[in-house]
Design a protein around this motif. Structure first.
Motif, PDB file in Angstrom:
ATOM      1  N   GLU A   1      -7.115  14.273  -5.820  1.00 60.87           N
ATOM      2  CA  GLU A   1      -6.640  13.863  -7.146  1.00 60.87           C
ATOM      3  C   GLU A   1      -6.707  15.011  -8.139  1.00 60.87           C
ATOM      4  O   GLU A   1      -5.986  15.018  -9.129  1.00 60.87           O
ATOM      5  CB  GLU A   1      -7.516  12.729  -7.716  1.00 60.87           C
ATOM      6  CG  GLU A   1      -7.613  11.490  -6.852  1.00 60.87           C
ATOM      7  CD  GLU A   1      -8.843  11.524  -5.951  1.00 60.87           C
ATOM      8  OE1 GLU A   1      -9.560  12.540  -5.959  1.00 60.87           O
ATOM      9  OE2 GLU A   1      -9.054  10.537  -5.222  1.00 60.87           O
TER      10      GLU A   1
ATOM     11  N   ARG B   1      -4.444  -1.525  -3.901  1.00 59.46           N
ATOM     12  CA  ARG B   1      -3.258  -1.412  -3.050  1.00 59.46           C
ATOM     13  C   ARG B   1      -3.267  -2.444  -1.927  1.00 59.46           C
ATOM     14  O   ARG B   1      -2.229  -2.804  -1.406  1.00 59.46           O
ATOM     15  CB  ARG B   1      -3.156   0.001  -2.464  1.00 59.46           C
ATOM     16  CG  ARG B   1      -2.475   0.979  -3.410  1.00 59.46           C
ATOM     17  CD  ARG B   1      -2.233   2.326  -2.756  1.00 59.46           C
ATOM     18  NE  ARG B   1      -3.293   3.272  -3.019  1.00 59.46           N
ATOM     19  CZ  ARG B   1      -4.134   3.742  -2.115  1.00 59.46           C
ATOM     20  NH1 ARG B   1      -4.064   3.353  -0.856  1.00 59.46           N
ATOM     21  NH2 ARG B   1      -5.065   4.599  -2.461  1.00 59.46           N
TER      22      ARG B   1
ATOM     23  N   PRO C   1      -7.751   2.097  -3.457  1.00 65.55           N
ATOM     24  CA  PRO C   1      -7.477   1.578  -2.112  1.00 65.55           C
ATOM     25  C   PRO C   1      -7.663   0.057  -2.045  1.00 65.55           C
ATOM     26  O   PRO C   1      -7.083  -0.589  -1.175  1.00 65.55           O
ATOM     27  CB  PRO C   1      -8.498   2.297  -1.233  1.00 65.55           C
ATOM     28  CG  PRO C   1      -9.571   2.763  -2.144  1.00 65.55           C
ATOM     29  CD  PRO C   1      -8.937   2.974  -3.485  1.00 65.55           C
ATOM     30  N   VAL C   2      -8.451  -0.480  -2.950  1.00 68.83           N
ATOM     31  CA  VAL C   2      -8.661  -1.931  -2.974  1.00 68.83           C
ATOM     32  C   VAL C   2      -7.471  -2.611  -3.659  1.00 68.83           C
ATOM     33  O   VAL C   2      -6.923  -3.587  -3.149  1.00 68.83           O
ATOM     34  CB  VAL C   2      -9.983  -2.283  -3.694  1.00 68.83           C
ATOM     35  CG1 VAL C   2     -10.162  -3.797  -3.791  1.00 68.83           C
ATOM     36  CG2 VAL C   2     -11.162  -1.644  -2.971  1.00 68.83           C
TER      37      VAL C   2
ATOM     38  N   ARG D   1     -16.569  12.911  -3.478  1.00 68.61           N
ATOM     39  CA  ARG D   1     -16.381  12.809  -4.923  1.00 68.61           C
ATOM     40  C   ARG D   1     -17.704  12.827  -5.674  1.00 68.61           C
ATOM     41  O   ARG D   1     -17.780  13.282  -6.798  1.00 68.61           O
ATOM     42  CB  ARG D   1     -15.590  11.547  -5.263  1.00 68.61           C
ATOM     43  CG  ARG D   1     -14.198  11.559  -4.643  1.00 68.61           C
ATOM     44  CD  ARG D   1     -13.258  10.542  -5.262  1.00 68.61           C
ATOM     45  NE  ARG D   1     -11.987  10.561  -4.551  1.00 68.61           N
ATOM     46  CZ  ARG D   1     -11.751   9.876  -3.431  1.00 68.61           C
ATOM     47  NH1 ARG D   1     -12.684   9.098  -2.917  1.00 68.61           N
ATOM     48  NH2 ARG D   1     -10.582   9.961  -2.826  1.00 68.61           N
TER      49      ARG D   1
ATOM     50  N   ARG E   1       2.483  11.344  -8.559  1.00 71.27           N
ATOM     51  CA  ARG E   1       1.538  11.738  -9.610  1.00 71.27           C
ATOM     52  C   ARG E   1       0.810  13.033  -9.240  1.00 71.27           C
ATOM     53  O   ARG E   1       0.658  13.941 -10.058  1.00 71.27           O
ATOM     54  CB  ARG E   1       0.551  10.586  -9.840  1.00 71.27           C
ATOM     55  CG  ARG E   1      -0.593  10.888 -10.790  1.00 71.27           C
ATOM     56  CD  ARG E   1      -1.888  11.119 -10.012  1.00 71.27           C
ATOM     57  NE  ARG E   1      -2.933  11.639 -10.870  1.00 71.27           N
ATOM     58  CZ  ARG E   1      -3.719  12.674 -10.556  1.00 71.27           C
ATOM     59  NH1 ARG E   1      -3.577  13.306  -9.411  1.00 71.27           N
ATOM     60  NH2 ARG E   1      -4.627  13.091 -11.375  1.00 71.27           N
TER      61      ARG E   1
ATOM     62  N   SER F   1     -12.144   7.422  -6.930  1.00 68.52           N
ATOM     63  CA  SER F   1     -10.817   8.008  -7.071  1.00 68.52           C
ATOM     64  C   SER F   1     -10.214   7.667  -8.438  1.00 68.52           C
ATOM     65  O   SER F   1      -9.511   8.477  -9.044  1.00 68.52           O
ATOM     66  CB  SER F   1      -9.914   7.495  -5.942  1.00 68.52           C
ATOM     67  OG  SER F   1      -8.689   8.167  -5.945  1.00 68.52           O
TER      68      SER F   1
ATOM     69  N   ASP G   1       0.825  -1.207   0.000  1.00 66.53           N
ATOM     70  CA  ASP G   1       0.000   0.000   0.000  1.00 66.53           C
ATOM     71  C   ASP G   1       0.863   1.263   0.000  1.00 66.53           C
ATOM     72  O   ASP G   1       0.660   2.175  -0.802  1.00 66.53           O
ATOM     73  CB  ASP G   1      -0.909  -0.042   1.232  1.00 66.53           C
ATOM     74  CG  ASP G   1      -1.649   1.260   1.462  1.00 66.53           C
ATOM     75  OD1 ASP G   1      -2.378   1.682   0.550  1.00 66.53           O
ATOM     76  OD2 ASP G   1      -1.499   1.847   2.557  1.00 66.53           O
TER      77      ASP G   1
ATOM     78  N   TRP H   1       1.161   4.053  -2.859  1.00 63.55           N
ATOM     79  CA  TRP H   1       0.698   5.394  -2.466  1.00 63.55           C
ATOM     80  C   TRP H   1       1.789   6.433  -2.761  1.00 63.55           C
ATOM     81  O   TRP H   1       1.503   7.560  -3.171  1.00 63.55           O
ATOM     82  CB  TRP H   1       0.319   5.419  -0.985  1.00 63.55           C
ATOM     83  CG  TRP H   1      -0.213   6.750  -0.559  1.00 63.55           C
ATOM     84  CD1 TRP H   1       0.417   7.692   0.176  1.00 63.55           C
ATOM     85  CD2 TRP H   1      -1.503   7.290  -0.883  1.00 63.55           C
ATOM     86  NE1 TRP H   1      -0.383   8.796   0.336  1.00 63.55           N
ATOM     87  CE2 TRP H   1      -1.565   8.581  -0.307  1.00 63.55           C
ATOM     88  CE3 TRP H   1      -2.600   6.813  -1.611  1.00 63.55           C
ATOM     89  CZ2 TRP H   1      -2.689   9.399  -0.433  1.00 63.55           C
ATOM     90  CZ3 TRP H   1      -3.712   7.632  -1.734  1.00 63.55           C
ATOM     91  CH2 TRP H   1      -3.750   8.907  -1.142  1.00 63.55           C
TER      92      TRP H   1
ATOM     93  N   ASN I   1     -11.189  10.053 -11.074  1.00 59.54           N
ATOM     94  CA  ASN I   1     -10.558  11.361 -10.863  1.00 59.54           C
ATOM     95  C   ASN I   1      -9.122  11.430 -11.362  1.00 59.54           C
ATOM     96  O   ASN I   1      -8.671  12.485 -11.797  1.00 59.54           O
ATOM     97  CB  ASN I   1     -10.549  11.702  -9.371  1.00 59.54           C
ATOM     98  CG  ASN I   1     -11.753  12.508  -8.974  1.00 59.54           C
ATOM     99  OD1 ASN I   1     -12.512  12.965  -9.827  1.00 59.54           O
ATOM    100  ND2 ASN I   1     -11.929  12.691  -7.685  1.00 59.54           N
ATOM    101  N   VAL I   2      -8.395  10.331 -11.252  1.00 63.75           N
ATOM    102  CA  VAL I   2      -6.995  10.373 -11.698  1.00 63.75           C
ATOM    103  C   VAL I   2      -6.859  10.042 -13.179  1.00 63.75           C
ATOM    104  O   VAL I   2      -5.819  10.309 -13.775  1.00 63.75           O
ATOM    105  CB  VAL I   2      -6.071   9.413 -10.910  1.00 63.75           C
ATOM    106  CG1 VAL I   2      -5.965   9.828  -9.457  1.00 63.75           C
ATOM    107  CG2 VAL I   2      -6.514   7.967 -11.037  1.00 63.75           C
TER     108      VAL I   2
ATOM    109  N   THR J   1      -4.039   4.568  -7.310  1.00 57.87           N
ATOM    110  CA  THR J   1      -4.915   5.301  -6.400  1.00 57.87           C
ATOM    111  C   THR J   1      -5.941   4.388  -5.753  1.00 57.87           C
ATOM    112  O   THR J   1      -6.527   4.739  -4.737  1.00 57.87           O
ATOM    113  CB  THR J   1      -5.618   6.467  -7.126  1.00 57.87           C
ATOM    114  OG1 THR J   1      -6.035   7.424  -6.145  1.00 57.87           O
ATOM    115  CG2 THR J   1      -6.836   6.004  -7.905  1.00 57.87           C
TER     116      THR J   1
ATOM    117  N   VAL K   1       3.749   6.343  -5.267  1.00 65.64           N
ATOM    118  CA  VAL K   1       3.634   6.653  -6.700  1.00 65.64           C
ATOM    119  C   VAL K   1       2.457   7.602  -6.938  1.00 65.64           C
ATOM    120  O   VAL K   1       2.540   8.553  -7.704  1.00 65.64           O
ATOM    121  CB  VAL K   1       3.464   5.362  -7.541  1.00 65.64           C
ATOM    122  CG1 VAL K   1       3.449   5.696  -9.031  1.00 65.64           C
ATOM    123  CG2 VAL K   1       4.578   4.367  -7.237  1.00 65.64           C
ATOM    124  N   ARG K   2       1.355   7.335  -6.243  1.00 64.49           N
ATOM    125  CA  ARG K   2       0.189   8.211  -6.375  1.00 64.49           C
ATOM    126  C   ARG K   2       0.549   9.649  -5.946  1.00 64.49           C
ATOM    127  O   ARG K   2       0.157  10.626  -6.571  1.00 64.49           O
ATOM    128  CB  ARG K   2      -0.957   7.647  -5.536  1.00 64.49           C
ATOM    129  CG  ARG K   2      -1.989   8.602  -4.980  1.00 64.49           C
ATOM    130  CD  ARG K   2      -3.124   8.993  -5.906  1.00 64.49           C
ATOM    131  NE  ARG K   2      -3.614  10.301  -5.533  1.00 64.49           N
ATOM    132  CZ  ARG K   2      -4.654  10.530  -4.720  1.00 64.49           C
ATOM    133  NH1 ARG K   2      -5.364   9.531  -4.268  1.00 64.49           N
ATOM    134  NH2 ARG K   2      -4.995  11.763  -4.399  1.00 64.49           N
TER     135      ARG K   2
END
Lengths: 196, 458, 247
Positions: C146, B316, B313-314, C137, B32, B356, B22, B26, B359-360, B311, B28-29
């Motif tokens: 983000e 990761r 959470p699952v 969100r 970003r 998320s 995780d 994270w 969004n990314v 990004t 890396v996120r």
């Protein structure tokens, strides 16, 4: 029906109604010092940058930096003998020296069209241990948008590449290691006078 | 049957390792985020990229024809493959024609999708993955767990042991610098000896017939420029109309993927070098079916940056292998059911729909909405199991009728006993690691009846 | 201004105090509030499990309960988002559309409709805020990490008006808690791990309470906290905002 026709037929049947192709546009980057930004990004991606007033000065500097001597193999863009050689023969090239056409300030990428490659040998910027690029100091553009405007579509030969820093990997636990398969270092000389 | 939930549960047996996985992703996120937040026009670029891709999909047949025309004029051989089997056959035929034995590959998720390596190796061909992460997992006979960071599930100790066994590095050595150097030496020999280089394609430009390949290691170029033949394999959705469109995509790709301003190498292959041969294989393999699904077609905009993985959470906390498909993570969970609804029925449920991912996404794929929509299709097609369907019908019956709802609630908080046990009758999964809420003496409605006179709506 | 109070089913059944706090708060801020007695559920549990075809009964019931009001307010971002995105009624399509426009999550109603700029509330405690994904969100109650967008938080803004409240930001301010509806049971291992990690950040921040706008997230976090025998307590944001008004 062969696969080409089959695929095209299915695409035609299944695609949505035509949507517009957007116009590309420049995004103003404000009042930035291109040399400063380019240099900062180059260092961030693991490169070295020097200002040189001409090619002679750069050459003298790099000769010292890499402790070049007769016994060390250098592939230089001025060497016309490189043209006909087998790419495999460059396995032991220590330093490749070549020109860059455009530098992009936002990411330190340097555009190399095919004719700028020493002997048009595509492998040379990759197979060498160290790479040196001469870049005219007035060849910097703010973003990739301006870079592609300069590059155009047909005038880069059969191959062109953006290079940003030395070869690298972070595939083991995200630890950055410089020198994966390609060069272990990238040295860029911003050449003041247009002598390239 | 392999399911994400079961594999994720196994992955979670070692909590310290989950924490490490995780944190690594994270990190890396966060890289970003720093990149994205430093580009004021970031959201505009995403919109532009999305529009270019939407337009391309709406005119894909014309762009494919245009691309082929220009590639042929450039002296490149163009092949079309309807599916994975045909793709593998095309590649094998080129190899056979030349009598080649040794292939080097740079990263290509398409060839993972088509299981090309297994096929070629079964035909007696040596296939070497040259991306460091890919090589690590290849030596371990594992699939990549991430489309950009293939060995992200492994610790340096694991890599050290693998390299000790296969490359003769020192026992116990785990320094990434040392291990990478060993791989460099090992793979240099392979590059020099290779007959043929196979690469993926990041972008294919219709107006030039050229392809662009992005790497940090330089492995695609080492392979392609040394070997006599270069085969580039691509899904048909990799087309973009104009070369200048690359300015949008290359600004987004590496920033989204690894938090770099651009990959070290962005190589534009237009024509083969003199005396050499270049092939491009255009592959469908279910993409035209996805194009037909109005709710899901925009998943074909994907540029494989994996920002949605990093990004999620699952993802990761469950690892790439738990998705049991070549492309894992949120994007894989909306692509896979298109290929095989039964086999991948679990994936759209391997998400909390937190949003998320959408969004990314640098090309604005509405990933979490598509996960929701896939759930509807999977339930209707009967791929979610009878226990769940029965439970849902019961729940719907209770919640649709105020009288039954009140009755169920007042006779012991219906939810408390029934909702969590939908998944399992023998064991209540909620209670395994969590306490149940304490049932209050009265519901809000009961309180309201007592404390507010003549309520409206009565 | 006629406000219909929508109290989601699990709040009605398990957390009546959240409903009471919401009602009292709205009343004391001058709203004419009514609780339609025949309401049940928004239908989200079925829809998110793939059974949106089974929500017709919930949808029709929701429309018949709530079509009278100028505004509909609920102390749950998740349920509000579901109604906004998915409410349909074949017999009364126009009513469903109106409801989708008029429904508000509590914090957004206080901020955007009532435009509250002060509250006589007091809650002298160290508090961590859990931003629910559907609120943040989905309803855009706060800026998202983000996105490249100006920073804001509607719940944070409201909490900043509360006397004595010490709001501590978590390191990952908008990571999901892992509840996810039926995800919490079908993907139990990951769900709990996500919850434990959220809690871990608040523990590190030494908070006394974790608050938020979604009782479902809070119920999940509370379940883990209780199992861990943690002293940290869960409290819905309505209860904090209503704290001294009711005292």
């Amino acid at each position: 029906m062969n696969s080409r026709e089959l695929i095209l037929k299915k695409v035609r049947q299944n695609k949505p109604d035509l949507l517009p192709l957007p116009i590309l546009e420049a995004y103003p980057q404000g009042d930035i010092d291109l040399t400063d930004k380019f240099g900062t990004f180059l260092k961030n991606v693991g490169g070295d940058i020097y200002l040189a007033k001409d090619v002679q000065e750069a050459r003298a500097h790099l000769t010292q930096k890499f402790q070049l001597s007769e016994s060390i193999k250098v592939a230089d863009y001025t060497d016309t003998n490189l043209l006909k050689q087998d790419p495999h023969s460059f396995e032991d090239v220590f330093v490749t020296i070549m020109r860059g056409q455009w530098g992009v300030a936002e990411n330190a990428a340097i555009w190399i069209p095919e004719e700028y490659l020493p002997g048009k040998q595509r492998v040379l910027p990759f197979i060498c241990q160290h790479l040196v690029i001469y870049l005219p100091s007035d060849a910097l553009v703010p973003t990739m948008y301006e870079a592609y405007q300069k590059i155009g579509t047909q005038n880069f030969g059969g191959y062109g590449v953006f290079i940003a820093g030395p070869s690298k990997t972070a595939d083991i636990e995200q630890s950055l290691v410089i020198g994966a398969h390609g060069p272990r270092s990238l040295t860029v000389y911003l050449i003041e006078k247009q002598q390239l | 049957m392999i399911t994400h939930a079961k594999e994720a549960e196994k992955f979670n047996k070692d909590e310290a390792r989950v924490d490490w996985h995780d944190d690594t992703l994270w990190f890396v996120r966060q890289k970003r985020d720093r990149m994205a937040h430093n580009i004021p026009e970031w959201e505009q670029l995403r919109e532009k990229a999305s529009q270019i891709k939407n337009h391309t999909l709406s005119n894909l047949d014309q762009y494919l024809i245009q691309f082929e025309k220009h590639a042929l004029a450039n002296g490149v051989h163009v092949h079309w493959a309807a599916n994975a089997v045909e793709h593998n056959q095309i590649v094998f035929q080129i190899i056979q024609k030349h009598g080649f034995q040794k292939i080097v590959k740079s990263k290509s998720m398409l060839t993972e999708e088509c299981h090309l390596n297994e096929f070629l190796i079964s035909q007696g061909i040596e296939v070497i993955d040259t991306d460091l992460g890919e090589r690590i997992v290849q030596l371990r006979h594992e699939p990549p767990s991430h489309i950009v960071l293939p060995a992200i599930h492994l610790k340096k100790e694991d890599v050290g042991e693998t390299f000790h066994q296969h490359l003769g590095t020192e026992k116990g050595a785990k320094d990434p610098q040392y291990l990478t150097e060993a791989a460099r030496q090992h793979l240099r020999e392979k590059f020099i000896a290779a007959d043929l280089a196979l690469t993926g394609v990041n972008f294919a430009v219709a107006e030039t017939g050229g392809i662009v390949v992005c790497t940090n290691e330089g492995n695609a170029d080492m392979g392609a420029h040394l070997a006599n033949v270069h085969i580039a394999c691509m899904g048909i959705e990799k087309i973009i109309p104009r070369q200048a469109d690359l300015s949008v995509f290359l600004r987004l790709l590496a920033r989204s993927a690894t938090g770099q301003p651009i990959t070290t190498y962005s190589s534009h292959f237009l024509r083969p070098a003199p005396g050499k041969e270049m092939h491009i294989v255009l592959v469908d393999n279910g993409r035209t079916e996805q194009l037909a699904r109005a709710d899901f077609r925009n998943s074909l905009k994907c540029i494989r940056c994996a920002a949605c993985f990093n990004t999620c959470p699952v993802y990761r906390r469950s690892g790439g292998h738990s998705y049991h498909t070549a492309v894992a993570g949120p994007i894989g969970s909306i692509l896979a059911p298109n290929i095989d609804m039964r086999k991948y029925a679990d994936l759209p449920f391997a998400s909390t729909l937190c949003g998320s991912c959408s969004n990314v996404c640098p090309v604005k794929i509405d990933i979490h909405d598509q996960l929701w929509k896939w759930r509807q299709i999977l339930a209707q097609e009967g791929h979610t199991g009878t226990a769940k369907a029965t439970g849902m019908k019961l729940m719907s019956a209770v919640l649709s009728n105020p009288d039954i709802y009140r009755f169920a609630g007042s006779t012991g908080r219906w939810f408390l006993r029934h909702v969590p046990s939908l998944a399992s009758n023998s064991l209540n999964p909620w209670f395994k690691q969590r306490e149940m809420p304490e049932p209050p003496k009265e519901s809000f409605r009961d309180w309201y009846m007592k404390n507010r006179k003549k309520p409206k709506g009565e | 201004m006629k406000v219909g109070l929508f109290i989601p089913c699990y709040i009605d059944q398990f957390y009546p105090n959240v409903g009471i706090a919401t009602l009292e708060l709205l009343e004391k801020l001058g709203c004419n509030v009514a609780f339609p007695l025949n309401q049940t559920c928004c239908g989200q549990p079925m829809a998110n499990s793939g059974y949106s075809n089974l929500t017709k009964g919930c949808d029709a019931n929701f429309v018949s309960n709530f079509s009278e009001f100028d505004y509909i307010v609920a102390p749950s971002g998740s349920c509000v988002l579901h109604i906004k995105e998915h409410l349909k009624d074949a017999d009364h399509p126009e009513k469903a559309i109106q409801i989708r426009k008029r429904i508000f999550e509590l914090c957004e109603f206080l901020t955007d409709v009532l435009k509250i700029d002060n509250l006589p509330a007091s809650f002298p405690h160290r508090v961590g805020l859990h931003a629910s994904c559907h609120g943040q969100r989905g309803l855009h109650l706060s800026s998202m990490s983000e996105r490249n967008e100006p920073s804001f938080s509607k719940p944070g803004h409201l909490l900043s008006m509360v006397k004595g409240l010490d709001l501590v930001q978590a390191e990952r301010p908008d990571e999901c808690c892992g509840f996810g509806g039926t995800f919490c049971v079908f993907e139990e291992a990951v769900s709990v791990k996500m919850g434990k990690d959220r809690i871990g950040e608040h523990v590190q921040n030494q908070v006394e309470y974790i608050t938020g706008g979604d009782t479902s997230c809070l119920m999940h976090l509370e379940g883990i906290l209780k199992r861990q025998q943690s002293p940290i307590r869960i409290i819905h944001i309505a209860e904090i905002l209503n704290s001294s008004i009711s005292n």
